[in-house]
Design a protein around this motif. Structure first.
Motif, PDB file in Angstrom:
ATOM      1  N   LEU A  35      50.467  59.832  33.513  1.00 23.75           N
ATOM      2  CA  LEU A  35      51.816  60.124  33.932  1.00 23.75           C
ATOM      3  C   LEU A  35      52.810  59.209  33.661  1.00 23.75           C
ATOM      4  N   SER A  36      52.451  57.869  33.781  1.00 27.51           N
ATOM      5  CA  SER A  36      53.481  56.715  33.858  1.00 27.51           C
ATOM      6  C   SER A  36      53.850  56.762  35.248  1.00 27.51           C
ATOM      7  N   ASP A  37      55.306  56.466  35.636  1.00 31.89           N
ATOM      8  CA  ASP A  37      55.975  56.077  36.818  1.00 31.89           C
ATOM      9  C   ASP A  37      56.290  57.414  37.434  1.00 31.89           C
ATOM     10  N   VAL A  38      55.309  57.588  38.504  1.00 31.09           N
ATOM     11  CA  VAL A  38      55.496  58.755  39.645  1.00 31.09           C
ATOM     12  C   VAL A  38      56.798  58.484  40.262  1.00 31.09           C
ATOM     13  N   VAL A  39      57.804  59.610  40.126  1.00 26.50           N
ATOM     14  CA  VAL A  39      58.913  59.678  41.140  1.00 26.50           C
ATOM     15  C   VAL A  39      59.031  60.653  42.125  1.00 26.50           C
ATOM     16  N   TYR A  40      58.116  61.434  42.056  1.00 20.51           N
ATOM     17  CA  TYR A  40      58.101  62.477  43.056  1.00 20.51           C
ATOM     18  C   TYR A  40      56.639  63.072  43.273  1.00 20.51           C
ATOM     19  N   VAL A  41      56.379  63.564  44.591  1.00 20.63           N
ATOM     20  CA  VAL A  41      55.050  64.197  44.963  1.00 20.63           C
ATOM     21  C   VAL A  41      55.371  65.277  45.689  1.00 20.63           C
ATOM     22  N   GLU A  42      54.945  66.511  45.432  1.00 17.72           N
ATOM     23  CA  GLU A  42      55.324  67.709  46.142  1.00 17.72           C
ATOM     24  C   GLU A  42      53.972  68.197  46.754  1.00 17.72           C
ATOM     25  N   VAL A  58      52.049  69.030  43.046  1.00 14.87           N
ATOM     26  CA  VAL A  58      52.691  68.481  41.896  1.00 14.87           C
ATOM     27  C   VAL A  58      53.222  67.143  41.837  1.00 14.87           C
ATOM     28  N   VAL A  59      52.870  66.663  40.854  1.00 16.67           N
ATOM     29  CA  VAL A  59      53.441  65.136  40.635  1.00 16.67           C
ATOM     30  C   VAL A  59      54.267  65.107  39.433  1.00 16.67           C
ATOM     31  N   GLU A  60      55.572  64.525  39.864  1.00 20.19           N
ATOM     32  CA  GLU A  60      56.713  64.453  38.662  1.00 20.19           C
ATOM     33  C   GLU A  60      56.677  62.706  38.236  1.00 20.19           C
ATOM     34  N   SER A  61      56.780  62.519  37.000  1.00 24.21           N
ATOM     35  CA  SER A  61      57.136  61.287  36.620  1.00 24.21           C
ATOM     36  C   SER A  61      58.037  61.317  35.672  1.00 24.21           C
ATOM     37  N   VAL A  62      58.448  60.119  35.316  1.00 23.53           N
ATOM     38  CA  VAL A  62      59.538  59.992  34.383  1.00 23.53           C
ATOM     39  C   VAL A  62      59.279  60.630  32.981  1.00 23.53           C
ATOM     40  N   LYS A  63      58.061  61.085  32.720  1.00 20.21           N
ATOM     41  CA  LYS A  63      57.621  61.323  31.520  1.00 20.21           C
ATOM     42  C   LYS A  63      57.560  63.091  31.609  1.00 20.21           C
ATOM     43  N   THR A  64      56.957  63.613  32.677  1.00 17.89           N
ATOM     44  CA  THR A  64      56.570  64.973  32.974  1.00 17.89           C
ATOM     45  C   THR A  64      56.316  65.378  34.377  1.00 17.89           C
ATOM     46  N   ALA A  65      56.030  66.623  34.528  1.00 14.88           N
ATOM     47  CA  ALA A  65      55.439  66.984  35.906  1.00 14.88           C
ATOM     48  C   ALA A  65      54.240  67.720  35.556  1.00 14.88           C
ATOM     49  N   SER A  66      53.416  67.492  36.466  1.00 12.46           N
ATOM     50  CA  SER A  66      51.997  67.970  36.380  1.00 12.46           C
ATOM     51  C   SER A  66      51.354  68.556  37.543  1.00 12.46           C
ATOM     52  N   ASP A  67      50.708  69.700  37.384  1.00 12.24           N
ATOM     53  CA  ASP A  67      50.055  70.277  38.570  1.00 12.24           C
ATOM     54  C   ASP A  67      48.798  69.379  38.988  1.00 12.24           C
ATOM     55  N   VAL A  68      48.462  69.571  40.307  1.00 18.03           N
ATOM     56  CA  VAL A  68      47.310  69.070  40.877  1.00 18.03           C
ATOM     57  C   VAL A  68      46.457  69.994  41.330  1.00 18.03           C
ATOM     58  N   PRO A  87      56.735  57.482  46.341  1.00 15.75           N
ATOM     59  CA  PRO A  87      55.802  58.173  45.320  1.00 15.75           C
ATOM     60  C   PRO A  87      55.142  57.163  44.560  1.00 15.75           C
ATOM     61  N   GLU A  88      55.615  55.833  44.186  1.00 18.30           N
ATOM     62  CA  GLU A  88      55.139  54.960  43.270  1.00 18.30           C
ATOM     63  C   GLU A  88      53.736  54.534  44.094  1.00 18.30           C
ATOM     64  N   LEU A  89      53.542  54.471  45.177  1.00 19.59           N
ATOM     65  CA  LEU A  89      51.967  54.274  45.488  1.00 19.59           C
ATOM     66  C   LEU A  89      50.748  54.942  44.772  1.00 19.59           C
ATOM     67  N   VAL A  90      51.190  56.198  44.261  1.00 19.18           N
ATOM     68  CA  VAL A  90      50.286  56.881  43.298  1.00 19.18           C
ATOM     69  C   VAL A  90      49.884  55.979  42.135  1.00 19.18           C
ATOM     70  N   ASN A  91      50.807  55.229  41.555  1.00 15.53           N
ATOM     71  CA  ASN A  91      50.765  54.302  40.436  1.00 15.53           C
ATOM     72  C   ASN A  91      50.107  53.028  40.794  1.00 15.53           C
ATOM     73  N   GLU A  92      50.353  52.606  42.202  1.00 17.88           N
ATOM     74  CA  GLU A  92      49.822  51.280  42.816  1.00 17.88           C
ATOM     75  C   GLU A  92      48.550  51.343  43.250  1.00 17.88           C
ATOM     76  N   ASP A  93      48.213  52.417  43.854  1.00 19.85           N
ATOM     77  CA  ASP A  93      46.921  52.523  44.758  1.00 19.85           C
ATOM     78  C   ASP A  93      46.401  53.650  44.767  1.00 19.85           C
ATOM     79  N   PRO A  94      46.150  54.399  43.701  1.00 22.33           N
ATOM     80  CA  PRO A  94      45.495  55.748  43.578  1.00 22.33           C
ATOM     81  C   PRO A  94      44.293  56.301  44.484  1.00 22.33           C
ATOM     82  N   PHE A  95      43.587  55.296  44.661  1.00 23.98           N
ATOM     83  CA  PHE A  95      42.454  55.502  45.497  1.00 23.98           C
ATOM     84  C   PHE A  95      42.481  55.182  47.048  1.00 23.98           C
ATOM     85  N   GLY A  96      43.684  54.324  47.421  1.00 25.90           N
ATOM     86  CA  GLY A  96      43.844  54.001  48.718  1.00 25.90           C
ATOM     87  C   GLY A  96      44.981  54.613  49.398  1.00 25.90           C
TER      88      GLY A  96
END
Length: 129
Positions: A35-42, A58-68, A87-96
């Protein structure tokens, strides 16, 4: 690619960490990297019910929006409100810190269809070939 050996994984790149009859759910390190840099999580509402395979976020990044997609069926007990402001926590610590939801597990047998960490690693390596 980081993996958590305590999680189960689906082919849509979500993880599930079982804690008794509840589970935390988020997206994988591979998914956040794609996804690259995540900017929003719904996220859904507490109390919502989802079947396995339903879109729950839904996760939105600088590249795209993606369903979860919900990897297992369950009722939403808690959402990770920290993702609304960070929302940047998704990039920094996806399992924590970047878990998405805590659910009650409706059908524990659905966990049997998910991959362990090594099977997920092999699956992702096959995608990148």
């Amino acid at each position: 690619m980081k993996l958590d050996p305590n999680c189960r994984y689906d082919q849509e790149h979500e993880w599930v960490r079982v804690e008794g009859d509840e589970a935390l759910i988020g997206i994988t390190d591979y998914a956040q990297d794609q996804l690259s840099d995540v900017v929003y999580v719904e996220l859904p509402e507490v109390g919502d019910t989802f079947d396995q395979g339903d879109v729950f976020a839904v996760v939105e990044s600088v590249k795209t929006a993606s369903d979860v997609y919900m990897p297992i069926s369950g009722d939403i007990l808690e959402i990770n409100e920290a993702l609304e402001d960070s929302p940047e926590l998704v990039n920094e610590d996806p399992f924590g810190q970047a878990w998405f939801v805590r659910i009650t597990i409706s059908d524990p047998s659905e966990l049997d269809a998910l991959m362990d960490a090594e099977a997920y690693r092999a699956y992702v390596e096959g995608l990148d070939e």
